[in-house]
Each structure stands twice: as C-alpha cells, then as structure tokens.
Design a protein around this motif. Structure first.
Motif, PDB file in Angstrom:
ATOM      1  N   MET A 179      56.293   7.370 -40.506  1.00 19.81           N
ATOM      2  CA  MET A 179      57.860   6.421 -41.250  1.00 19.81           C
ATOM      3  C   MET A 179      56.677   6.049 -42.952  1.00 19.81           C
ATOM      4  SD  MET A 179      56.947   3.214 -38.812  1.00 19.81           S
ATOM      5  CE  MET A 179      57.463   2.166 -39.626  1.00 19.81           C
ATOM      6  N   VAL A 180      57.815   5.881 -43.534  1.00 16.41           N
ATOM      7  CA  VAL A 180      57.471   5.770 -45.168  1.00 16.41           C
ATOM      8  C   VAL A 180      55.866   4.992 -45.153  1.00 16.41           C
ATOM      9  CG1 VAL A 180      58.664   4.350 -47.217  1.00 16.41           C
ATOM     10  CG2 VAL A 180      59.540   5.399 -45.689  1.00 16.41           C
ATOM     11  N   GLY A 181      55.167   5.656 -46.130  1.00  6.14           N
ATOM     12  CA  GLY A 181      53.851   4.347 -45.874  1.00  6.14           C
ATOM     13  C   GLY A 181      52.701   4.582 -45.441  1.00  6.14           C
ATOM     14  N   ILE A 182      53.405   5.130 -43.744  1.00 11.35           N
ATOM     15  CA  ILE A 182      52.274   4.970 -43.055  1.00 11.35           C
ATOM     16  C   ILE A 182      52.190   6.461 -42.161  1.00 11.35           C
ATOM     17  CG2 ILE A 182      52.540   4.025 -40.427  1.00 11.35           C
ATOM     18  CD1 ILE A 182      54.189   1.628 -41.565  1.00 11.35           C
ATOM     19  N   ASP A 183      51.026   6.683 -42.035  1.00 13.43           N
ATOM     20  CA  ASP A 183      50.606   7.750 -41.472  1.00 13.43           C
ATOM     21  C   ASP A 183      50.737   8.296 -39.427  1.00 13.43           C
ATOM     22  OD1 ASP A 183      49.794   9.049 -44.076  1.00 13.43           O
ATOM     23  OD2 ASP A 183      48.148   8.219 -43.516  1.00 13.43           O
ATOM     24  N   VAL A 184      51.469   8.660 -39.172  1.00 14.10           N
ATOM     25  CA  VAL A 184      51.328   9.160 -38.035  1.00 14.10           C
ATOM     26  C   VAL A 184      50.600  10.000 -37.072  1.00 14.10           C
ATOM     27  CG1 VAL A 184      53.334   9.623 -35.909  1.00 14.10           C
ATOM     28  CG2 VAL A 184      54.235   7.830 -37.995  1.00 14.10           C
ATOM     29  N   LEU A 185      49.928   9.875 -36.393  1.00 13.36           N
ATOM     30  CA  LEU A 185      48.964  10.921 -36.075  1.00 13.36           C
ATOM     31  C   LEU A 185      49.050  10.641 -34.459  1.00 13.36           C
ATOM     32  CD1 LEU A 185      45.398   9.391 -37.492  1.00 13.36           C
ATOM     33  CD2 LEU A 185      47.330  10.990 -38.284  1.00 13.36           C
ATOM     34  N   ILE A 186      49.053  12.167 -34.266  1.00 14.97           N
ATOM     35  CA  ILE A 186      49.636  13.164 -32.490  1.00 14.97           C
ATOM     36  C   ILE A 186      48.547  13.779 -31.983  1.00 14.97           C
ATOM     37  CG2 ILE A 186      50.146  14.823 -31.352  1.00 14.97           C
ATOM     38  CD1 ILE A 186      52.509  13.931 -33.114  1.00 14.97           C
ATOM     39  N   THR A 187      47.600  13.107 -31.231  1.00 15.58           N
ATOM     40  CA  THR A 187      46.402  13.383 -30.634  1.00 15.58           C
ATOM     41  C   THR A 187      46.798  14.879 -29.888  1.00 15.58           C
ATOM     42  OG1 THR A 187      46.080  11.519 -28.334  1.00 15.58           O
ATOM     43  CG2 THR A 187      45.410  11.136 -30.480  1.00 15.58           C
ATOM     44  N   SER A 188      45.371  15.797 -29.143  1.00 14.33           N
ATOM     45  CA  SER A 188      46.173  16.969 -28.870  1.00 14.33           C
ATOM     46  C   SER A 188      46.203  16.821 -27.491  1.00 14.33           C
ATOM     47  CB  SER A 188      44.415  17.881 -29.230  1.00 14.33           C
ATOM     48  OG  SER A 188      43.033  17.021 -28.360  1.00 14.33           O
ATOM     49  N   SER A 189      44.955  15.309 -27.011  1.00 12.90           N
ATOM     50  CA  SER A 189      46.126  15.201 -25.330  1.00 12.90           C
ATOM     51  C   SER A 189      47.721  15.146 -25.604  1.00 12.90           C
ATOM     52  CB  SER A 189      45.164  14.148 -25.449  1.00 12.90           C
ATOM     53  OG  SER A 189      45.598  13.008 -25.738  1.00 12.90           O
ATOM     54  N   TRP A 190      48.244  13.667 -26.231  1.00  9.85           N
ATOM     55  CA  TRP A 190      49.955  14.345 -26.100  1.00  9.85           C
ATOM     56  C   TRP A 190      50.342  15.701 -25.816  1.00  9.85           C
ATOM     57  CZ3 TRP A 190      53.632  17.117 -28.177  1.00  9.85           C
ATOM     58  CH2 TRP A 190      54.885  16.465 -27.860  1.00  9.85           C
ATOM     59  N   PHE A 191      49.886  16.229 -25.595  1.00  9.75           N
ATOM     60  CA  PHE A 191      50.072  17.825 -25.929  1.00  9.75           C
ATOM     61  C   PHE A 191      50.145  18.440 -24.165  1.00  9.75           C
ATOM     62  CE2 PHE A 191      49.847  18.248 -30.167  1.00  9.75           C
ATOM     63  CZ  PHE A 191      51.355  18.528 -30.488  1.00  9.75           C
ATOM     64  N   VAL A 192      48.721  17.765 -23.935  1.00 12.54           N
ATOM     65  CA  VAL A 192      49.115  18.300 -22.609  1.00 12.54           C
ATOM     66  C   VAL A 192      49.782  16.581 -21.434  1.00 12.54           C
ATOM     67  CG1 VAL A 192      46.659  17.872 -21.075  1.00 12.54           C
ATOM     68  CG2 VAL A 192      46.775  18.527 -22.837  1.00 12.54           C
ATOM     69  N   VAL A 193      49.345  16.127 -21.656  1.00 17.74           N
ATOM     70  CA  VAL A 193      50.605  14.746 -21.619  1.00 17.74           C
ATOM     71  C   VAL A 193      52.124  15.369 -21.196  1.00 17.74           C
ATOM     72  CG1 VAL A 193      51.625  12.647 -21.014  1.00 17.74           C
ATOM     73  CG2 VAL A 193      48.633  12.913 -21.558  1.00 17.74           C
ATOM     74  N   ALA A 194      52.499  15.858 -22.479  1.00 13.25           N
ATOM     75  CA  ALA A 194      53.928  16.649 -22.639  1.00 13.25           C
ATOM     76  C   ALA A 194      54.107  17.884 -20.982  1.00 13.25           C
ATOM     77  CB  ALA A 194      54.456  17.035 -23.406  1.00 13.25           C
ATOM     78  N   LEU A 195      52.834  18.671 -21.080  1.00 13.30           N
ATOM     79  CA  LEU A 195      52.592  20.115 -20.276  1.00 13.30           C
ATOM     80  C   LEU A 195      53.070  19.458 -18.479  1.00 13.30           C
ATOM     81  CD1 LEU A 195      53.095  22.517 -19.491  1.00 13.30           C
ATOM     82  CD2 LEU A 195      50.376  22.284 -19.696  1.00 13.30           C
ATOM     83  N   LEU A 196      52.359  18.068 -18.228  1.00 11.12           N
ATOM     84  CA  LEU A 196      52.649  17.540 -17.038  1.00 11.12           C
ATOM     85  C   LEU A 196      53.770  16.671 -16.927  1.00 11.12           C
ATOM     86  CD1 LEU A 196      48.503  15.847 -16.835  1.00 11.12           C
ATOM     87  CD2 LEU A 196      49.468  18.014 -15.727  1.00 11.12           C
ATOM     88  N   ILE A 197      54.254  16.244 -17.534  1.00  8.86           N
ATOM     89  CA  ILE A 197      55.471  15.758 -18.111  1.00  8.86           C
ATOM     90  C   ILE A 197      57.217  17.113 -17.799  1.00  8.86           C
ATOM     91  CG2 ILE A 197      57.946  14.315 -19.292  1.00  8.86           C
ATOM     92  CD1 ILE A 197      55.264  12.366 -20.080  1.00  8.86           C
ATOM     93  N   SER A 198      56.776  17.195 -18.546  1.00  5.63           N
ATOM     94  CA  SER A 198      57.807  18.459 -17.899  1.00  5.63           C
ATOM     95  C   SER A 198      57.462  19.304 -16.387  1.00  5.63           C
ATOM     96  CB  SER A 198      57.313  19.940 -19.389  1.00  5.63           C
ATOM     97  OG  SER A 198      56.778  20.517 -18.817  1.00  5.63           O
ATOM     98  N   LEU A 199      56.508  19.248 -16.348  1.00  3.74           N
ATOM     99  CA  LEU A 199      56.154  20.383 -14.738  1.00  3.74           C
ATOM    100  C   LEU A 199      56.521  19.172 -13.884  1.00  3.74           C
ATOM    101  CD1 LEU A 199      52.626  21.619 -15.983  1.00  3.74           C
ATOM    102  CD2 LEU A 199      54.518  23.245 -15.498  1.00  3.74           C
TER     103      LEU A 199
END
Length: 361
Positions: A1-21
């Motif tokens: 978003m304009v003027g706002i930092d969007v951060l993604i933690t490393s745990s997101w990738f673990v959850v994304a993998l679990l969702i795909s499985l």
C-alpha cells in the motif's frame, strides 16, 4: 500500500505450503489429471487467500488513516495479519469503525466470491471461488467473536467504552471475552465427537492449542497493557523536572558543577552567548569523570548535543510523554515553555521511578 510497509513473516510460507498440501486433493477432484500441478494450484490459492487477508488489513489501515491515525505497517503471518496503528484510539467510535471494517470486508469478499462461484460451471476456478468464499466468511465471522485480540474484541471494547466512558473498563471486559473464548476453544475437542460425530484428529488438537494459546496470551497482554495505561495520566513531566543551570559551553566542568551545587540545580544545560540551548550535560558522564580532571575539561565535553526529539514541552504528560521518550530514547530531555524559555531537565530515571511509585499506590 502507498506509504505503508507490508511485511511477510517466514511462517507465512510454511502455512502456504500446508494449504497447498491440504487443498491439493480437492483441486484434483475438481480438475482430474493435474498430478503435481494440483499442489502448485494449491499454492496459488494460498496466495490469493492471503491477498484477501491483506485486503482485510488494508481496510483497517484506510479507516485509521481517514480518522487521523498513522499506520506503521501491515504484517502477514501464519494466523492471518496485523495492522500496526500509531497510538491508541482517541474515541470509542474510532475504535469501533477501525475494528469492525476488517471483518465486514472479509464477509463482503466471501459473499462476492460465493456469487461468482454460483454463476460459474463446475471446474477448477469455481472450486477456488467456493474455497475462497468459505475461508473469507469464516475469517469474517470468527473475527467478530467478542474477545481480544480479535477485531470483535475491539468492537466490544468500543461499545463498553462508549457506554461507560471508561476505556480501561472496555479493555478489561473485552480481555475477559478473549480469555473465555480461549477456554471454550481449548475445551472443544472434549465435545467435538458428541456435537459433529467426528473425533478430533491430531491436527485438530494442534490447531486448537495454537489458537487457544494465541487468544489467551493476546487477551492477557491487552489487559496488562490497559492496567499500565491507567497509571499514565498521573505521569506529568513538569513536577518531575530538575532545576536547571545554564552555562557557557567552554566553562570548565569543575566550575559548572560548583555553580550547580551552589544553585541547588539538579541538571546543567550548555547555551550559546545569546542563550540558545545547545547541549544537556550527562549526569552519568559527569560522575564517570575523575574529579582531578574536571578543571581541565570543558563542560561541553560531557554534554549531549541538542538533537531533534530531545526538547519536549513542559506540559507533556501521560501517554504523550511515554511516546516521546520511546521515539527518541535518551537519559535527559530539555523541557521548555510555550514561549521557548527553559523550564528544566527531565531525567528518564526520574520518570521510571515515578511510574513505579504510582503503580504501588
């Protein structure tokens, strides 16, 4: 978003993998013959799902900014997302609208996804829309549960605050709502089989434990923070300020200390010939300087240069005082009147001492 930092933690990738499985088999059923690509499609679905979570958090940020609050960042993590708004809500209605807009956004996304799925024929995209609709409706409804740290807890806090006029009471009530929700969630596996006819799996137990712990710790932290904030109004800078002696920058330290003791001043500020403050003498640095060296050292050698954030209004108090100290950590701050006159020096050690004493009353 304009003027706002969007951060993604490393745990997101673990959850994304679990969702795909987890969703791979459902995708295979909707579109047979995909093989390994069903998991790639599952990962794409995870990304789309978290984009809808980002939309949920962005709605919090947009409303907060429209109401005049700063938004530092949006963080996506394994349990969803978090929007960091600068400072506490000033009014109950602000708290209400900033909180409620997130779940309403998720419900709206869920309804729109369901409508798209309704008009589509069977296939992979329709299955994705069905899953997206169900996930967002679930996120929206669960976030309206009246207990901190959920959005519904903030809604409850706003309602109690508005009715009672006491923000602290609103937080405590909403915190207990979060604790009760956590206990109910942790007790769910005990009755799951009787209610839905299926015994809890290991995954069910793990998820219940993680979510219950998240709710309990979040609610407890919010209640503790509320109790701390209740003590802040009594924290006023002016009566805590030390009497200040102003001296030229080139004055020997020994002479500056002698004058301060004679004037019964608890702090020393170096000034230019026209009286402009340029430094605050560090009490720790003076103490560390050997007495025999003080006559040969200029007082400016143990003074911290006046930088941005080291000058505060003499009227600063409560949460504003704590925020000012947090933004620019230092040992001493110069307090000035509205017309620019020096009132005194505020030591963080004195602030800490007053805060502890206020907590024991």
């Amino acid at each position: 978003m304009v003027g706002i930092d969007v951060l993604i933690t490393s745990s997101w990738f673990v959850v994304a993998l679990l969702i795909s499985l987890a969703f791979g088999p459902r995708i295979e059923a909707a579109q047979p013959g995909l093989g390994f690509w069903k998991y790639v499609a599952g990962f794409v679905f995870a990304v789309v799902l978290y984009l809808s979570v980002l939309l949920h958090e962005a709605s919090h940020a947009v409303v907060a900014k429209r109401l005049g609050y700063g938004v530092n960042s949006i963080t996506l993590h394994f349990l969803g997302g978090m929007t960091e708004v600068d400072g506490q809500s000033r009014r109950p209605r602000h708290e209400f609208w900033i909180a409620v807009v997130g779940p309403l956004t998720s419900i709206a996304v869920g309804a729109a996804s369901g409508a798209v799925a309704y008009v589509m024929s069977d296939g992979l995209v329709r299955e994705a829309m069905v899953l997206l609709a169900g996930a967002n409706l679930l996120i929206g409804v669960l976030n309206l549960v009246p207990g901190l740290p959920l959005d519904g807890g903030r809604v409850l806090k706003a309602l109690v605050w508005g009715a009672s006029g006491n923000q602290h009471r609103g937080t405590i009530v909403a915190g207990w709502g979060g604790r009760i929700t956590a206990v109910a969630l942790l007790a769910w596996p005990l009755v799951q089989e009787q209610v839905i006819g299926e015994p809890p799996s290991i995954l069910d137990l793990v998820l219940v434990f993680i979510l219950g712990l998240f709710l309990w710790t979040g609610a407890t932290a919010a209640m503790a923070h509320a109790r701390l904030r209740q003590r802040l109004p009594a924290l006023v800078a002016r009566p805590l300020a030390r009497r200040t002696l102003t001296v030229p920058e080139d004055l020997p330290l020994a002479e500056a200390v002698r004058r301060a003791q004679e004037a019964e001043a608890g702090s020393i500020v170096t000034v230019t010939p026209d009286g402009t403050p340029v430094g605050i003498v560090s009490e720790a640095a003076v103490t560390a300087m050997p007495v025999e060296r003080r006559p040969w050292v200029a007082v400016s050698a143990v003074a911290r240069t006046m930088e941005e954030g080291l000058t505060l209004p003499a009227t600063v108090a409560g949460e504003d005082l704590i925020l000012a100290i947090s933004r620019r950590p230092a040992e001493e701050y110069l307090l000035v009147e509205a017309d620019g006159r020096i009132y005194g020096v505020l030591s963080t050690a004195d602030v800490d001492r007053a805060f502890r004493e206020n907590g024991r009353r």
